[in-house]
Design an enzyme around this catalytic site. Sequence first.
Site, short mmCIF file in Angstrom:
data_model
loop_
_atom_site.label_atom_id
_atom_site.label_comp_id
_atom_site.label_asym_id
_atom_site.label_seq_id
_atom_site.Cartn_x
_atom_site.Cartn_y
_atom_site.Cartn_z
CD GLU A 273 -2.62 -1.45 2.95
OE1 GLU A 273 -2.13 -0.44 3.53
OE2 GLU A 273 -3.34 -1.72 2.70
NE ARG A 276 6.30 10.10 3.81
CZ ARG A 276 5.62 10.73 4.15
NH1 ARG A 276 6.14 11.96 4.43
NH2 ARG A 276 4.48 9.71 4.87
NE ARG A 319 4.10 15.46 4.88
CZ ARG A 319 6.05 15.51 5.08
NH1 ARG A 319 6.38 15.62 4.12
NH2 ARG A 319 5.82 14.02 5.73
CE1 TYR A 323 1.94 14.72 10.72
CE2 TYR A 323 2.78 15.57 8.48
CZ TYR A 323 1.74 14.37 9.20
OH TYR A 323 0.66 14.44 8.86
CB CYS A 349 -3.58 35.30 11.30
SG CYS A 349 -4.09 36.45 10.43
CD GLU A 350 -2.69 29.19 13.23
OE1 GLU A 350 -1.74 28.47 13.85
OE2 GLU A 350 -3.87 28.90 13.08
#
Length: 419
Positions: A273, A276, A319, A323, A349-350
């Site tokens: 499966e 990526r 991502r 992570y 705004c972060e």
Amino acid sequence: MIGFQREGASLVCDGVPLDRIAAAEGTPLYVYSAATIAARYRAIDEAFAGCPHRIHYALKANSTLAILRLLRSLGSSADANSIGEIDVAMRAGFTPAQIVFTGVGKTPAELARAIDLGVRTVNVESEGEIERIEALSRERGTRTRIAIRVNPDVDARTHPHISTGLKTNKFGIPIGDVPALSARTRGRDLVEIVGLHAHIGSQITDVAPLVNAARALVDLARALSAAGATIEHLDIGGGLGVSYDGAPVPGAADYAAAVLPILRESGVSIVLEPGRHVIAPAGALVTRVVDVKEAGAESADRAPRFFAVMDAGMTELIRPMLYHAFHRIEPVVRTNAPLVSTDIVGPLCESSDTLGRDRIVPKPEPGELYAVLDTGAYGSVMASNYNRRLLPAEVLVEDGAWRVIRRRQTLDDVLALEV
Ligand code: LLP
């Protein structure tokens, strides 16, 4: 040369300059290389040629229809994690018999639909789920083929958010519980265990944990068969990583060389499966510099640092934020400006809305294009409308030309759901 390469000062995808594509289609924009997808799919297929196998591409990595159709044309089957992914797979032309259905929280409605369609196997996560499948099968007068998702308690040694094979993770059935569960399930006539499944995590760059998981599956299959079960396949999940920083990592051939001798002992066919590994290096997020600012210096004697504020951020690619994932970020057209340390940041705004920190790039200027590389997997599929931002367009480069495979979202698309 296929994929994302530099030709002179310009970054190209399968020979087509990214600045030309961005000028026509706008930014932020996901660009995919069809040749890279095909080559990476075939590399896995060829690596496992020594053993009967089926590749069920994991839709969750990227399920844009044109990409699914391309993979299907190469011989791929599908791994779906929701009813949405099952339906998308079918719209891309996969038949139910080509779809395995995985997922830690399948609702009764999802199970019912999967059973009605007759998917190849449902990869089950608990005995409760087996009971629900049996009840639904009884209502329908049908028999359902399942694979047991085993939690082998193997440490994938990857980021904790994408590690799934430890007994402390929510996934699967503890391996020690499976023999008794299998014996109980053989007493059920409407549910048939035909396979064993393990997926221990994602972005795994050391084959040892994958080997341990394969070993665990093979040993378990042997024990179950000795007790009277008929195991037809072992599903070894996805998880094989890619190199995000250019450092060498095991490829499909290394993976196969490590696990095939073990898997062959089982004498049954193998299901893979991968997500990526097939698609990550085949995609880049192209984004334009909106503003450049000098960052406040921590001390007076440090060289000036800059912020390049882009038109893409956590809404297009989460991502790095989620992570602390590293992606190479390169100017699409390299200039001769002096090299400076730059934080490549998004417009939201972060403060965590950052694509890359401390990147050494030619001093950026507003209007310039950058490419965030290896974003074919878990890029576009994890995008959001936060701040009412619109999902980016996607293009596929194929045979020296590109075509839009998903148009840019409009505000009307978004507001169509609202009163
Ligand atoms: N099979 C199952 C049951 C899975 O849960 C997954 C991924 C795959 C296959 C495909 O794994 P891959 O070959 O892509 O590693 N959003 C995260 C990755 C989450 C992976 C979840 N499961 C990221 O951006 O790194």
